[in-house]
Design an enzyme around this catalytic site. Structure first.
Site, mmCIF file in Angstrom:
data_model
loop_
_atom_site.group_PDB
_atom_site.id
_atom_site.type_symbol
_atom_site.label_atom_id
_atom_site.label_comp_id
_atom_site.label_asym_id
_atom_site.label_seq_id
_atom_site.Cartn_x
_atom_site.Cartn_y
_atom_site.Cartn_z
ATOM 1 N N GLY A 145 16.067 -86.979 67.880
ATOM 2 C CA GLY A 145 14.731 -87.297 68.381
ATOM 3 C C GLY A 145 14.670 -87.461 69.892
ATOM 4 O O GLY A 145 13.596 -87.540 70.476
ATOM 5 N N LEU A 146 15.822 -87.494 70.563
ATOM 6 C CA LEU A 146 15.912 -87.472 72.020
ATOM 7 C C LEU A 146 15.104 -88.549 72.727
ATOM 8 O O LEU A 146 14.749 -88.391 73.883
ATOM 9 C CB LEU A 146 15.492 -86.081 72.560
ATOM 10 C CG LEU A 146 16.109 -84.857 71.884
ATOM 11 C CD1 LEU A 146 15.558 -83.585 72.511
ATOM 12 C CD2 LEU A 146 17.627 -84.862 72.001
ATOM 13 N N CYS A 147 14.824 -89.643 72.073
ATOM 14 C CA CYS A 147 14.064 -90.726 72.712
ATOM 15 C C CYS A 147 12.747 -90.238 73.288
ATOM 16 O O CYS A 147 12.310 -90.692 74.349
ATOM 17 C CB CYS A 147 14.870 -91.398 73.836
ATOM 18 S SG CYS A 147 15.835 -92.765 73.241
ATOM 19 N N ASN A 148 12.140 -89.272 72.637
ATOM 20 C CA ASN A 148 10.873 -88.767 73.145
ATOM 21 C C ASN A 148 9.938 -88.472 71.976
ATOM 22 O O ASN A 148 9.680 -87.310 71.641
ATOM 23 C CB ASN A 148 11.127 -87.507 73.994
ATOM 24 C CG ASN A 148 9.933 -87.172 74.859
ATOM 25 O OD1 ASN A 148 8.841 -86.976 74.340
ATOM 26 N ND2 ASN A 148 10.127 -87.123 76.153
#
Ligand SMILES: *Cc1c(COP(=O)(O)O)cnc(C)c1O
Length: 829
Positions: free
Chosen positions: A387-390
């Site tokens: 989820g790439l912190c985004n």
């Protein structure tokens, strides 16, 4: 830069790498957006500095302390200059990371008298989004156009101060956002401040704060992302906006001149500079010293951030082009790249050195990122997936509706989880990002890795019984799907799947079919229409766009409650259920079998149904699957009962009124696990039944009374009079669109078919006529239990997410025909 210049610079980096980055030997590091790497020289320079100087705590008068203070102020100034920021116009506050900088700004706004309005861009990092939780009002801008429209809109007066936050570069796909928003917001939106999250941008790009009037009010960044070390962040504040911090209530050591703590509680805040007021406690002094070495060494190795920007832009463009060009043997492309439409690889104004993507196999299905990670680990390729912190960027790129993200979460999907393809959509992506010491060698190695493991050069050896050749839907057939219905709440009205919608087929039935039930508050038994015919007037519908189950009361029920509609989220978010103290696991009984269901704790929901039916009941949901691997979602125990009934075969002796098809009594095999309780009926059988009912002067039955999921009808383009009633008695398999179904046996009927689904009134028909014409061994049958036959090969989109649609062509296979079709034989096993 010219291509040739790029390549010669790349060669220089390659040489430097061998010397300065020994940890890169034998590995391909592609996660510079996570953190870049520190050089050998930086660590040596820092350690020499530490060994040769005595640094004391800055807050005192000793020589050691004075040295520290002096150095820190020099370094602060030097860092400001790196961004061309005039110390008269800006102050720089050392913080532990970018997130801590964001929180300092958040605290200042939270302390405002009337609270604050918070706006943030969809592409924001999780740390930026979190600020909304303390804002009085907040708004997510889901596109640039929406932000632009808001900026241009003239507001009349503001109730409270505002803060608009956005990333200078998305940490997800490297897309760079317009830097002129700060200036425009300052000139057009009175009372709104801007927070620029530059953490991703400045790791590989200069940022020019030379013009204070056009600069953001607050800029945050992570220094470890620029230099690999030290682990520090910075908050740069425009002096003109510093008064926002005047209401700050907390004080810590180092930020006050004097504190009276016993009687008259009084403190004098430091007034000289903003950073003195905001840097609570002892500064990370050694990290700040290291920053000096970091800036020196970075300059020596890479000259400038501008140079780094050119180099990394070149690498990302090369990777982007090569990934885009990768194709499977059958010509299908491998990568779905999540590039923002407003960005161009190679243009550093709109695109940073990050490429985010997913792989597809040659059938167009998604490759699991868990698989990519495993192979990358084996080959020592370091990349980031998930989820790439985004969250906003991920949801919009992957087309995930909010309820799907919640649903995925409930189904066990978390960042870094194995089960990453749900409903044929990936739940995360793969991210490759470059830094100053990346080189073309990294690009080439990665492309070689991808080509070796993910490009399918020739058509695979068929391991699955059904190959793509068989997947083409039949072009012409007498039959098609007339309608599809699901019954979201057991025993309540059906929901007709709108034409054109591809509806999911799950191992346990059609998507959203009998997902909920009503259970008696006293006995825990599931309510059924047989006892409560008015349940037919409770009409649920599925709103996938809004992620809601809408429940409407119709007909005679309309005036039983104050409101005649309520909604329940489709999401299986556990917070909505009563489990233990907060939620409750009810042992509901469905058709005499005990199942575990979860009841909704909202009294509004319970009283809605209780008042409507006049019986105390709760809405309950069957528990969600713990993973998507195809295990049965529900313990829909009641269906086993059907299953047993389904096993009963229609004997050969049909009553005289029904034409007998030869071979009608071939026993149908019942699968043991995961069979799908889908009910299929035939339009021509209903028509035949109604002719007989009408001949006796009875009231014709509507298809709804049979509560079927699939109504199969003769194609209207075929001439009338060719109907073939009860042909389904002989069907063994159905191909519907691209999916295969097995028919398990006839469905045994009770008097529930006599409840008019529009009025909830009971009739005699169609049960009377059914008993006269479709009774065998004392049991009455109409319609066929059906289950989906999943493909063993789940590499195709229709294998990963089987769906059927109203209007799909239907082809039937009798048992005696199966041997003519290889793929069907394989299906039978
Ligand atoms: C890395 C990053 C952050 C978070 O930085 P921390 O140093 O972990 O607090 C915030 N925003 C963006 C755009 C980032 O890339």
């Amino acid at each position: 830069m010219e291509e040739a210049a790029c390549i010669s610079y790349d060669n220089a980096i390659e040489e430097l790498r061998a010397r300065e980055y020994p940890m890169l030997q034998g590995t391909t590091y592609l996660d510079h957006a996570g953190t870049t790497l520190y050089s050998k020289s930086l660590i040596e320079r820092f350690s020499t500095d530490m060994i040769s100087n005595l640094y004391g705590n800055p807050h005192s008068a000793s020589n050691a302390s004075q040295l520290t203070t002096r150095r820190i102020e020099d370094i602060r100034l030097r860092l400001l200059k790196l961004f061309n920021a005039d110390p008269q116009e800006f102050d720089l506050v050392f913080v532990s990371n970018a997130t801590a900088g964001i929180k300092l700004v958040m605290d200042a706004f939270r302390d405002q008298e009337k609270g604050f309005w918070y706006g943030y861009h969809r592409d924001a990092h999780t740390s930026v989004i979190g600020v909304r939780e303390v804002a009085t009002e907040h708004q997510c801008f889901t596109s640039d156009a929406e932000a632009e429209e808001w900026i241009e809109r003239q507001d009349d007066g503001v109730a409270r101060p505002g803060l608009f936050a956005y990333p200078a570069q998305s940490n997800m796909n490297g897309r760079r956002l317009p830097l002129d928003w700060s200036r425009r917001i300052r000139t057009r939106k009175q009372g709104v401040y801007t927070l620029l999250d530059a953490a991703a941008l400045v790791s590989t790009s200069p940022l020019d704060l030379g013009d204070a009037d056009n600069a953001p009010d607050f800029t945050v960044l992570s220094l470890y992302k620029m230099f690999g070390f030290p682990d520090l962040g910075a908050l740069i504040v425009r002096q003109a906006s510093a008064p926002v911090f005047d209401r700050r209530r907390y004080f810590g050591g180092g930020t006050v001149e004097m504190v009276v703590c016993l009687k008259e509680q009084w403190h004098a805040q430091k007034a000289d500079s903003l950073h003195e007021r905001l840097e609570d406690g002892t500064l990370p002094i050694h990290s700040i010293m290291a920053l000096d070495s970091a800036m020196n060494v970075h300059e020596e190795l890479f000259t400038s951030l501008d140079q780094v920007s050119k180099h990394t832009t070149f690498l990302a463009k090369t990777l982007y082009e090569q990934l885009s060009a990768l194709r499977h043997g059958n010509g299908e492309s491998l990568c779905q790249i999540y590039q923002d439409p407003a960005s161009t690889y190679g243009d550093a104004r709109t695109q940073g050195p990050i490429v985010a993507f997913n792989f597809r196999n040659q059938h167009g299905g998604w490759v699991s990122n868990a698989e990519v990670e495993k192979l990358a680990a084996v080959k020592d390729v370091q990349l980031r997936t998930g989820g790439l912190c985004n969250p906003g960027g991920i949801a919009s790129s992957l087309g995930l509706a909010p309820w799907e993200m919640r649903e995925n979460f409930s189904a066990g999907q978390r960042c870094g989880n194995d089960n990453d393809i749900i409903r044929a959509k990936p739940t995360g992506m793969i991210r490759v990002s470059f830094g100053a010491m990346s080189s073309l060698k990294d690009v080439n190695l990665f492309i070689a890795f991808v080509s070796e493991f993910f490009v399918q050069r020739s058509l695979p050896v068929v391991t699955s019984p059904i190959t793509s050749v068989d997947l083409d839907p039949p072009l012409q057939s007498r039959l098609h799907v007339e309608s599809l219905s699901v019954y979201p709440i057991k025993s309540c009205a059906g929901f007709s799947v709108p034409p054109g919608i591809q509806w999911g087929v799950r191992p346990e039935g059609l998507a959203w079919d009998r997902e909920w039930c009503l259970i008696h508050q006293g006995t825990g038994a599931a309510l059924s229409q047989k006892r409560y015919p008015k349940m037919a007037l409770i009409r649920p519908s599925i709103d996938l766009d809004k992620g809601l189950l809408r429940i409407e009361l119709v007909g005679a029920l309309r005036n039983t409650t104050r409101t005649h509609e309520i909604t329940v989220p489709l999401s299986a978010d556990p917070r909505l259920f009563k489990i233990d103290a907060v939620y409750r696991n009810a042992n509901a009984r469905v058709c005499g079998d005990s199942i575990s269901a979860k009841t909704y704790r909202s009294s509004e929901i319970s009283s809605f149904f209780t008042q409507a039916l006049g019986v105390a009941c709760h809405l309950a949901r069957f528990p969600a699957v713990s993973n998507a691997s195809g295990s049965s979602r529900h313990s829909k125990a009641h269906l086993q009962k059907y299953r047993r009934a389904g096993a009963m075969q229609i004997p050969g002796a049909f009553p005289d009124a029904v034409p007998i098809t030869p071979g009608a009594c071939v026993p149908k095999r019942i699968l043991l696990s995961n069979e799908s309780p889908i009910l299929t009926i035939s339009r021509s059988s209903i028509n035949r039944l109604n002719e007989l009912i009408k001949a006796e002067g009875g009231k014709a039955a509507q298809a709804e009374v049979f509560r079927a999921n699939i109504v199969v009808a003769e194609n209207p383009v075929y001439p009338p009079g060719l109907e073939d009633p009860y042909a389904e008695d002989d069907w063994r398999y159905l191909q519907i669109g691209q999916q295969y179904f097995e028919l398990l046996g006839a469905c045994r009927r009770c008097q529930m078919v006599c409840i008019d689904q529009q009025t909830a009134e009971k009739n005699q028909e169609p049960f009377v006529t059914l008993s006269k014409t479709r009774r065998f061994d004392g049991r009455v049958f109409f319609g066929e239990h059906t289950c989906h036959v999943p493909f063993e090969d789940v590499s195709t989109p229709f294998g990963q997410n089987p769906t059927i649609t109203v209007g799909d062509v239907v082809r039937s296979y009798r048992d005696d025909e199966v041997h003519q079709y290889d793929h069907l034989q394989a299906l039978v096993g």
